[in-house]
Design a protein around this motif. Sequence first.
Motif, short mmCIF file in Angstrom:
data_model
loop_
_atom_site.label_atom_id
_atom_site.label_comp_id
_atom_site.label_asym_id
_atom_site.label_seq_id
_atom_site.Cartn_x
_atom_site.Cartn_y
_atom_site.Cartn_z
N GLN A 50 -10.92 -51.20 -17.14
CA GLN A 50 -11.00 -50.55 -15.83
C GLN A 50 -10.82 -51.56 -14.70
O GLN A 50 -11.65 -51.66 -13.79
CB GLN A 50 -12.34 -49.82 -15.68
CG GLN A 50 -12.52 -48.72 -16.71
CD GLN A 50 -13.86 -48.01 -16.55
OE1 GLN A 50 -14.80 -48.56 -16.00
NE2 GLN A 50 -13.91 -46.78 -17.01
N ARG A 52 -9.86 -52.92 -11.41
CA ARG A 52 -9.63 -52.36 -10.08
C ARG A 52 -9.78 -53.48 -9.05
O ARG A 52 -10.45 -54.48 -9.32
CB ARG A 52 -10.61 -51.22 -9.78
CG ARG A 52 -10.39 -49.99 -10.62
CD ARG A 52 -11.15 -48.79 -10.05
NE ARG A 52 -12.58 -49.00 -10.10
CZ ARG A 52 -13.35 -48.66 -11.12
NH1 ARG A 52 -12.81 -48.11 -12.19
NH2 ARG A 52 -14.64 -48.88 -11.09
N ARG A 54 -11.69 -54.69 -6.94
CA ARG A 54 -13.01 -54.90 -6.34
C ARG A 54 -13.00 -56.24 -5.61
O ARG A 54 -12.32 -57.17 -6.00
CB ARG A 54 -14.09 -54.92 -7.41
CG ARG A 54 -14.17 -53.70 -8.31
CD ARG A 54 -15.27 -53.90 -9.33
NE ARG A 54 -15.38 -52.82 -10.27
CZ ARG A 54 -14.69 -52.74 -11.41
NH1 ARG A 54 -13.84 -53.70 -11.72
NH2 ARG A 54 -14.85 -51.73 -12.23
N ARG A 55 -13.84 -56.33 -4.58
CA ARG A 55 -13.92 -57.59 -3.84
C ARG A 55 -14.28 -58.74 -4.77
O ARG A 55 -13.72 -59.83 -4.66
CB ARG A 55 -14.96 -57.47 -2.72
CG ARG A 55 -15.19 -58.77 -1.98
CD ARG A 55 -16.14 -58.61 -0.80
NE ARG A 55 -16.49 -59.91 -0.23
CZ ARG A 55 -15.69 -60.62 0.56
NH1 ARG A 55 -14.52 -60.15 0.88
NH2 ARG A 55 -16.07 -61.78 1.03
N ARG A 56 -15.23 -58.51 -5.69
CA ARG A 56 -15.64 -59.57 -6.61
C ARG A 56 -14.46 -60.12 -7.39
O ARG A 56 -14.27 -61.35 -7.49
CB ARG A 56 -16.67 -58.98 -7.59
CG ARG A 56 -17.12 -59.93 -8.69
CD ARG A 56 -17.74 -59.14 -9.82
NE ARG A 56 -16.74 -58.32 -10.50
CZ ARG A 56 -17.01 -57.23 -11.21
NH1 ARG A 56 -18.25 -56.80 -11.29
NH2 ARG A 56 -16.05 -56.56 -11.82
N ASP A 57 -13.62 -59.24 -7.91
CA ASP A 57 -12.49 -59.69 -8.73
C ASP A 57 -11.35 -60.25 -7.87
O ASP A 57 -10.67 -61.19 -8.28
CB ASP A 57 -11.99 -58.54 -9.60
CG ASP A 57 -13.00 -58.22 -10.70
OD1 ASP A 57 -13.75 -59.12 -11.10
OD2 ASP A 57 -13.02 -57.06 -11.15
#
Length: 249
Positions: A50, A52, A54-57
């Motif tokens: 999954q 997406r 995301r800010r973290r990634d």
Amino acid sequence: MTANGVYIYAIIPTGQALGPEDAGVGAPPAALRLLSQGPVAAVVSDAPEQLRPRRRDLMAHQDLLTRLAGRGPVLPMRFGTVAPDEAAVRRELTGSAKDHVATLRHLSDGVEINLKALPAQDALATLLAEEKPVRRLRDEARRRPGYEANVRLGEAVAAALTRRAAEAGHGIVRALTPLAREVAPGPEVHGCALNVSFLVDRDAAGRFRTEAERLAGPRRDHVELRVAGPLPCYSFVTPRRRRAPAGRT
């Protein structure tokens, strides 16, 4: 390798090592490995489930590329680049080895600095003082107020602010172009009058930023300049890209 495929972060010269702090996307951060094929190697990990933006990634991807770029030339991949398996990555490395080597040589000791020119904030008073057509529409709206008059005035103000920001931005780009190895126009960005990236020598990046901000100072009534970088050289991955003529970016 997981059934989700192989996440590709970058291509680097074979022999360039990963650091102990390097990690990939996901939670916990994915372990990285190198797939070497001849003169180049891909920095990869298992692709997380999954995936997406995301800010973290996004930050993990960007931080890794920044660290890699600090050690040597890097051909950066966009966030979310996934191959079906390692064999597919090795086939791509083999088939494009010549181009990858040329690109890495082209980007050696270079970083990307991005400039975005936006209409100046709180510049309405200056705009009215300098733009006679807008001043005329403002006066007409005061004499005969109404929806249509307000729409015409709003459109004229927005168009003038954008035009003035673009003109000021082009002036800054022309002045900075001799300081860069290459210039690349970026995609249109909502709210921006100009989006341009420069390939500059790594040891000149600080001076380049300082000069950009100095040039923006006298133009602050026309343009809000946003300077980002040093960045991985996303905009310059095509070798032998021709320098964009000043004033046409």
